[in-house]
Design a protein around this motif. Structure first.
Motif, short mmCIF file in Angstrom:
data_model
loop_
_atom_site.label_atom_id
_atom_site.label_comp_id
_atom_site.label_asym_id
_atom_site.label_seq_id
_atom_site.Cartn_x
_atom_site.Cartn_y
_atom_site.Cartn_z
N CYS A 95 0.84 -1.19 0.00
CA CYS A 95 0.00 0.00 0.00
C CYS A 95 0.88 1.24 0.00
O CYS A 95 1.86 1.33 0.74
CB CYS A 95 -0.91 0.00 1.23
SG CYS A 95 -1.87 1.52 1.44
N ASN A 211 -6.00 -1.67 -9.58
CA ASN A 211 -6.57 -0.74 -8.61
C ASN A 211 -7.12 -1.55 -7.43
O ASN A 211 -7.85 -2.53 -7.62
CB ASN A 211 -7.71 0.07 -9.25
CG ASN A 211 -7.21 0.99 -10.35
OD1 ASN A 211 -6.61 2.02 -10.09
ND2 ASN A 211 -7.44 0.61 -11.60
N PHE A 212 -6.76 -1.17 -6.23
CA PHE A 212 -7.28 -1.87 -5.07
C PHE A 212 -7.34 -0.94 -3.86
O PHE A 212 -6.57 0.01 -3.74
CB PHE A 212 -6.41 -3.10 -4.74
CG PHE A 212 -5.03 -2.77 -4.23
CD1 PHE A 212 -4.76 -2.68 -2.87
CD2 PHE A 212 -3.99 -2.56 -5.11
CE1 PHE A 212 -3.49 -2.39 -2.40
CE2 PHE A 212 -2.71 -2.26 -4.66
CZ PHE A 212 -2.46 -2.18 -3.30
N ASP A 213 -8.30 -1.25 -3.00
CA ASP A 213 -8.44 -0.52 -1.74
C ASP A 213 -7.74 -1.32 -0.65
O ASP A 213 -8.02 -2.51 -0.46
CB ASP A 213 -9.91 -0.32 -1.38
CG ASP A 213 -10.62 0.60 -2.35
OD1 ASP A 213 -9.96 1.52 -2.88
OD2 ASP A 213 -11.83 0.39 -2.60
N CYS A 214 -6.83 -0.69 0.05
CA CYS A 214 -6.07 -1.36 1.09
C CYS A 214 -7.00 -1.77 2.23
O CYS A 214 -7.71 -0.92 2.79
CB CYS A 214 -4.96 -0.45 1.62
SG CYS A 214 -4.01 -1.18 2.98
N GLY A 218 -7.62 1.50 4.07
CA GLY A 218 -8.68 2.01 3.20
C GLY A 218 -8.21 2.87 2.04
O GLY A 218 -9.03 3.35 1.26
N THR A 219 -6.91 3.07 1.89
CA THR A 219 -6.38 3.89 0.80
C THR A 219 -6.57 3.21 -0.55
O THR A 219 -6.33 2.01 -0.69
CB THR A 219 -4.88 4.18 1.01
OG1 THR A 219 -4.71 4.85 2.25
CG2 THR A 219 -4.32 5.03 -0.12
N THR A 220 -7.01 3.99 -1.55
CA THR A 220 -7.13 3.46 -2.91
C THR A 220 -5.78 3.54 -3.60
O THR A 220 -5.15 4.61 -3.62
CB THR A 220 -8.17 4.26 -3.72
OG1 THR A 220 -9.45 4.12 -3.08
CG2 THR A 220 -8.25 3.76 -5.15
N ASN A 221 -5.31 2.43 -4.13
CA ASN A 221 -4.01 2.35 -4.78
C ASN A 221 -4.15 2.06 -6.27
O ASN A 221 -5.07 1.35 -6.68
CB ASN A 221 -3.16 1.25 -4.14
CG ASN A 221 -2.73 1.57 -2.73
OD1 ASN A 221 -1.63 2.06 -2.50
ND2 ASN A 221 -3.60 1.29 -1.76
N GLN A 222 -3.23 2.57 -7.05
CA GLN A 222 -3.15 2.28 -8.48
C GLN A 222 -1.72 1.87 -8.79
O GLN A 222 -0.78 2.63 -8.56
CB GLN A 222 -3.54 3.49 -9.32
CG GLN A 222 -3.54 3.22 -10.82
CD GLN A 222 -3.93 4.45 -11.63
OE1 GLN A 222 -3.20 5.44 -11.65
NE2 GLN A 222 -5.07 4.40 -12.29
#
Length: 233
Positions: A95, A211-214, A218-222
């Motif tokens: 993340c 793309n995923f949410d940790c 809760g952080t959105t990652n790309q």
């Protein structure tokens, strides 16, 4: 009495560099050994060599893995891995916020060949001079990836000059020594070399946007996965 040889299915894969379909066999144990040894070394150069050798082996020598453009090598390797191991891989991402790792299952079908509308192999330096470029091999591209000095980029650019048009004259890159090519590049202005550099910056690339949410913060990652190094083992 000779031991019987195992039979295996053949799969046709389109090779852009050859502009045709080529029959490939799956990985065998000897190719898996190459993968294991390269992964254990952790060296990108070993991974590239193993990938090139596997492509040559699995095509029965019809495709020279060392001469393939980087994106062609990536595409073929992905297709071979799909038929040899699985069409899915397990990947672990960190993340960008909390730096904790998240494990995911990724489909190899989601890797795509991305192209840039501004990309061209024909670099018009000025009204009289045009340089046609060839795509660098994986080995050549690895030499300029993340370089801090531009000298390596200049050398690879020189090596990738395929045809030079000057006025009415056309010169094949095969007829020019590497020393002459480097001198040619050295005598360009910065603006002229930027035209050559854009060829490398806009080349096709095989990658996958993840793309995923940790689940931890809760952080959105790309994240972008490259075509072969990110799931080599």
């Amino acid at each position: 009495m000779a031991l019987p040889m195992t039979e295996y299915p053949l799969v046709d894969i389109h090779v852009h560099a050859l502009d045709k379909e080529v029959s490939f066999r799956p990985f065998l144990v000897k190719e898996e050994k190459l993968l294991v040894l390269a992964a254990e070394s952790g060296e990108e150069s070993d991974m590239i060599k193993a990938t090139q050798q596997i492509i040559t082996n699995c095509s029965f020598g019809k495709v020279d893995g060392e001469k393939l453009p980087i994106f062609d090598m990536q595409r073929v390797f992905i297709e071979l891995r799909k038929i040899s191991v699985s069409d899915k891989i397990s990947a672990k991402f960190a993340c960008g916020n909390c730096e904790k790792h998240v494990e995911m299952e990724i489909s190899l079908d989601t890797f795509k060949l991305n192209t840039n509308d501004e990309h061209t192999k024909v670099c018009k330096v000025n009204d009289k001079l045009t340089v046609e470029m060839r795509y660098p091999t994986a080995k050549e591209l690895s030499e300029i990836a993340g370089v801090q000095q531009l000298s390596e980029l200049y050398n690879v650019a020189a090596a990738c000059m395929d045809v030079i048009h000057f006025g009415e004259d056309t010169i094949s890159g095969e007829d020019i020594s590497m020393e002459e090519k480097i001198e040619f590049i050295d005598n360009m202005t910065s603006d002229q070399f930027d035209i050559i550099k854009k060829f490398f910056e806009t080349m096709p690339v095989v990658e996958n946007e993840i793309n995923f949410d940790c689940p931890h913060c809760g952080t959105t990652n790309q994240i972008y996965m490259n075509g072969y190094l990110d799931f080599f083992a």
